[in-house]
Motif scaffolding. Structure first.
Motif, short mmCIF file in Angstrom:
data_model
loop_
_atom_site.label_atom_id
_atom_site.label_comp_id
_atom_site.label_asym_id
_atom_site.label_seq_id
_atom_site.Cartn_x
_atom_site.Cartn_y
_atom_site.Cartn_z
N LEU A 369 0.83 -1.20 0.00
CA LEU A 369 0.00 0.00 0.00
C LEU A 369 0.87 1.25 0.00
CD1 LEU A 369 -2.90 -0.96 2.45
CD2 LEU A 369 -2.92 -0.94 -0.06
N LEU A 370 1.93 1.25 0.77
CA LEU A 370 2.86 2.38 0.75
C LEU A 370 3.54 2.49 -0.61
CD1 LEU A 370 4.50 2.01 4.28
CD2 LEU A 370 3.08 3.91 3.50
N THR A 371 3.84 1.35 -1.21
CA THR A 371 4.50 1.35 -2.52
C THR A 371 3.60 1.95 -3.59
OG1 THR A 371 5.78 -0.62 -1.92
CG2 THR A 371 5.59 -0.09 -4.27
N VAL A 372 2.35 1.51 -3.63
CA VAL A 372 1.45 2.02 -4.67
C VAL A 372 1.16 3.51 -4.44
CG1 VAL A 372 -0.77 1.50 -3.54
CG2 VAL A 372 -0.61 1.47 -6.02
N TRP A 373 1.10 3.93 -3.18
CA TRP A 373 0.91 5.36 -2.88
C TRP A 373 2.10 6.16 -3.41
CZ3 TRP A 373 3.64 9.11 -0.32
CH2 TRP A 373 2.95 10.29 0.00
N LEU A 374 3.31 5.67 -3.17
CA LEU A 374 4.51 6.39 -3.60
C LEU A 374 4.61 6.45 -5.12
CD1 LEU A 374 7.15 7.77 -2.79
CD2 LEU A 374 8.24 5.52 -2.78
N ILE A 375 4.30 5.34 -5.79
CA ILE A 375 4.35 5.33 -7.26
C ILE A 375 3.36 6.33 -7.83
CG2 ILE A 375 3.86 3.95 -9.32
CD1 ILE A 375 4.88 1.51 -7.77
N ALA A 376 2.14 6.33 -7.30
CA ALA A 376 1.11 7.26 -7.79
C ALA A 376 1.51 8.71 -7.52
CB ALA A 376 -0.23 6.94 -7.12
N ALA A 377 2.11 8.96 -6.36
CA ALA A 377 2.52 10.32 -6.02
C ALA A 377 3.60 10.83 -6.97
CB ALA A 377 3.02 10.37 -4.57
N VAL A 378 4.61 9.99 -7.23
CA VAL A 378 5.69 10.39 -8.14
C VAL A 378 5.16 10.62 -9.55
CG1 VAL A 378 7.83 9.62 -9.23
CG2 VAL A 378 7.49 9.24 -6.79
N LEU A 379 4.28 9.72 -10.01
CA LEU A 379 3.70 9.88 -11.35
C LEU A 379 2.88 11.16 -11.44
CD1 LEU A 379 2.57 6.23 -12.18
CD2 LEU A 379 4.35 7.55 -13.34
N HIS A 380 2.13 11.48 -10.39
CA HIS A 380 1.31 12.69 -10.44
C HIS A 380 2.16 13.95 -10.46
CE1 HIS A 380 -1.14 16.00 -8.68
NE2 HIS A 380 -1.89 15.63 -9.68
N ILE A 381 3.22 13.96 -9.67
CA ILE A 381 4.11 15.12 -9.67
C ILE A 381 4.69 15.34 -11.07
CG2 ILE A 381 6.31 16.02 -8.80
CD1 ILE A 381 5.68 14.55 -6.17
N ALA A 382 5.01 14.24 -11.76
CA ALA A 382 5.63 14.34 -13.08
C ALA A 382 4.63 14.67 -14.18
CB ALA A 382 6.35 13.03 -13.40
N VAL A 383 3.49 13.96 -14.17
CA VAL A 383 2.54 14.06 -15.28
C VAL A 383 1.46 15.11 -15.04
CG1 VAL A 383 0.85 12.77 -16.65
CG2 VAL A 383 2.95 11.66 -15.90
N GLY A 384 1.01 15.25 -13.79
CA GLY A 384 0.01 16.24 -13.47
C GLY A 384 -1.41 15.78 -13.63
N SER A 385 -1.64 14.50 -13.89
CA SER A 385 -3.00 13.97 -14.05
C SER A 385 -3.29 12.99 -12.94
CB SER A 385 -3.15 13.28 -15.41
OG SER A 385 -4.38 12.57 -15.46
N ILE A 386 -4.30 13.28 -12.15
CA ILE A 386 -4.68 12.40 -11.05
C ILE A 386 -5.15 11.06 -11.58
CG2 ILE A 386 -6.52 12.06 -9.36
CD1 ILE A 386 -6.13 14.81 -8.37
N VAL A 387 -5.99 11.08 -12.60
CA VAL A 387 -6.57 9.83 -13.12
C VAL A 387 -5.49 8.93 -13.71
CG1 VAL A 387 -8.19 8.84 -14.78
CG2 VAL A 387 -8.82 10.90 -13.52
N ILE A 388 -4.60 9.50 -14.54
CA ILE A 388 -3.54 8.70 -15.17
C ILE A 388 -2.61 8.10 -14.12
CG2 ILE A 388 -1.50 8.81 -16.64
CD1 ILE A 388 -2.91 10.97 -18.24
N SER A 389 -2.18 8.90 -13.15
CA SER A 389 -1.24 8.40 -12.15
C SER A 389 -1.87 7.33 -11.27
CB SER A 389 -0.71 9.55 -11.28
OG SER A 389 -1.77 10.26 -10.69
N SER A 390 -3.14 7.47 -10.94
CA SER A 390 -3.80 6.47 -10.10
C SER A 390 -3.98 5.15 -10.85
CB SER A 390 -5.15 6.99 -9.60
OG SER A 390 -6.03 7.25 -10.67
N ILE A 391 -4.41 5.23 -12.11
CA ILE A 391 -4.62 4.01 -12.90
C ILE A 391 -3.29 3.29 -13.13
CG2 ILE A 391 -5.27 3.13 -15.18
CD1 ILE A 391 -7.38 5.31 -15.33
#
Length: 470
Positions: A369-391
């Motif tokens: 759970l911590l891993t998936v949270w961290l991956i989504a957070a890094v992706l969102h910072i880079a890409v700027g899309s909540i939906v894309i980073s979460s999926i």
């Protein structure tokens, strides 16, 4: 192929997708499909299997949530056309009072209004939120702005019928009833706790009106000395003996006003049906008729048809047809983006990432759970899309859930939580909240970037707490 090679290739593909979006200015949906194709070919799936996997992933997720997203967006478009959003926000100040308005604002935008496309919801609500500012007292603008940010961003990925929540449920294979129950529980609690924390911070010096607020807009100057009722009248509305409001929105004039509760009743009934279905699923019991009606595609269709009939009565068939056409246009981009995310998710599963990651995780649910949270957070910072980073984050960890006995809904919630971290200048919502609510860029960093980041951490902690009971 060795494990480290697959991990390296997958990491390179994700970095490549981010590069295409940021530097190549390529649309995220196209970038995700290119990434899926590259991952398949690089991990040795071959041309035929790679292309089949991409198409299968695209089709599978749309099979799960395609109609649900369409029904939700169309319902939101009809509600938008009737002026229901404007009337709802206008009613919050009268019903809840000044102190509780930010909480009511966040919860309403994060739940019942989530079927409306976020940018449309914000543009429609912002004028009335600005009218509330003069009556909110100290730091009122900051509290209302953070409430709007929380409602929109938390709701879109955690609360059904938010498009991100629907997509995450599809990627993880979670029933919408279950996502509605647990996503709603974590999402609403996150909004309330975060708004309380932000309000305390604002009142203790975190907000500086001179530096964080832009000059008052003309409409705020006009309504500063008005009572709430007079301010409502100044919106272009007319009061009726029953206390309802007839709203003029742009060139739209309602032909027949209907009670606000009646306009939202079909959608609320649909959500209630899905919640009942989720409870029956958890209790492992059911009834054939109720089970059919509680099926998400049927429940949301009932809500859409009910809203259609009410909008027809209020607006006439021509306005309803125009609203539905707008809804179909809005849903197209969402569906393509969701399908592209499904392609990448399917390819990750085919590449063997599930088996590899499963070796690194124990039955302790906190680590993945911590891993998936961290991956989504890094992706969102880079890409700027909540939906894309979460999926994307959820798709990477989806294969692990079954191996370690982790409920997929927890991964969906953790991915949604991580994807909210640090909403910043790459987000369209950031700039809309900054400009429409009269904030400086510095102020928007506080209410949007920091506020939603706090919500991201709060949602993760609540998800970890929830995992103790699974």
């Amino acid at each position: 192929m060795q494990d480290w090679q697959i991990l390296t290739i997958t990491a390179a593909v994700i970095i490549g997708v981010v590069f295409l979006v940021l530097k190549g200015r390529l649309h995220p949906a196209i970038s995700l499909v290119i990434g899926a194709l590259a991952l398949g070919l690089s991990t040795g799936l071959g041309i035929e299997e790679t292309t089949e996997t991409v198409m299968r992933g695209f089709g599978n997720i749309l099979y799960e949530v395609g109609l649900l997203i369409a029904w939700g967006v169309l319902t939101g478009s009809l509600l938008h056309a009737t002026g229901a959003i404007t009337r709802l926000v206008d009613s919050l100040l009268r019903i809840f009072g000044v102190k509780r308005v930010p909480y009511a604002l966040a919860i309403s935008h994060g739940t019942v209004l989530q079927s409306i496309f976020p940018d449309v919801m914000l543009v429609m609500s912002a004028p009335l939120v600005r009218r509330m500012v003069p009556f909110m007292g100290k730091n009122g603008r900051a509290k209302l702005a953070s409430a709007m940010a929380l409602g929109i961003e938390v709701g879109v990925v955690m609360v059904v019928p938010g498009v991100g929540a629907l997509a995450l449920a599809g990627v993880m294979g979670v029933s919408l009833g279950k996502m509605l129950l647990f996503g709603g529980l974590v999402g609403v609690a996150t909004m309330v706790i975060t708004q309380l924390l932000m309000s305390l911070a604002f009142d203790r010096g975190f907000w500086n009106p001179k530096l964080d607020e832009a000059f008052p807009t003309e409409v705020e100057e006009k309504t500063t000395d008005l009572s709430p009722a007079a301010a409502a009248a100044d919106t272009g509305s007319t009061s009726t003996p029953g206390g309802s409001t007839a709203v003029t929105t742009g060139n739209l004039v309602e032909k027949k006003e209907l009670p606000l509760g009646l306009l939202f009743a079909p959608m609320l009934f649909a959500l209630l049906l899905m919640a009942v279905g989720g409870v029956l699923e958890i209790m492992e019991t059911g009834h054939p008729v109720l089970g059919f009606l509680a099926t998400p595609v049927v429940a949301l269709l009932i809500g859409l048809l009910g809203t259609f009939v009410l909008a027809w009565r209020a607006l006439g068939i021509e306005k309803v047809e125009e609203s539905l056409n707008n809804g179909f246009r809005e849903s197209g981009l969402i569906l393509i983006l969701t399908g592209a995310g499904g392609s990448l998710a399917e390819m990750v599963g085919q590449s063997g990432m599930g088996d590899i990651l499963g070796k690194f995780f124990s039955a302790n649910s906190a680590v993945p759970l911590l891993t998936v949270w961290l991956i989504a957070a890094v992706l969102h910072i880079a890409v700027g899309s909540i939906v894309i980073s979460s999926i994307t984050a959820a798709s990477l960890l989806a294969p692990v859930a079954a191996q370690i006995g982790l409920d997929p809904v927890l991964i969906a919630l953790a991915a949604g939580a991580g994807s909210m971290f640090l909403v910043h200048v790459t987000s369209n919502t950031f700039w809309l909240l900054q400009s429409l609510l009269g904030q400086t860029t510095r102020g928007a960093f506080k209410t949007v970037s920091i506020g939603v980041s706090v919500a991201s951490v709060v949602a993760l902690l609540l998800t970890l707490l929830l995992s103790l009971f699974f």
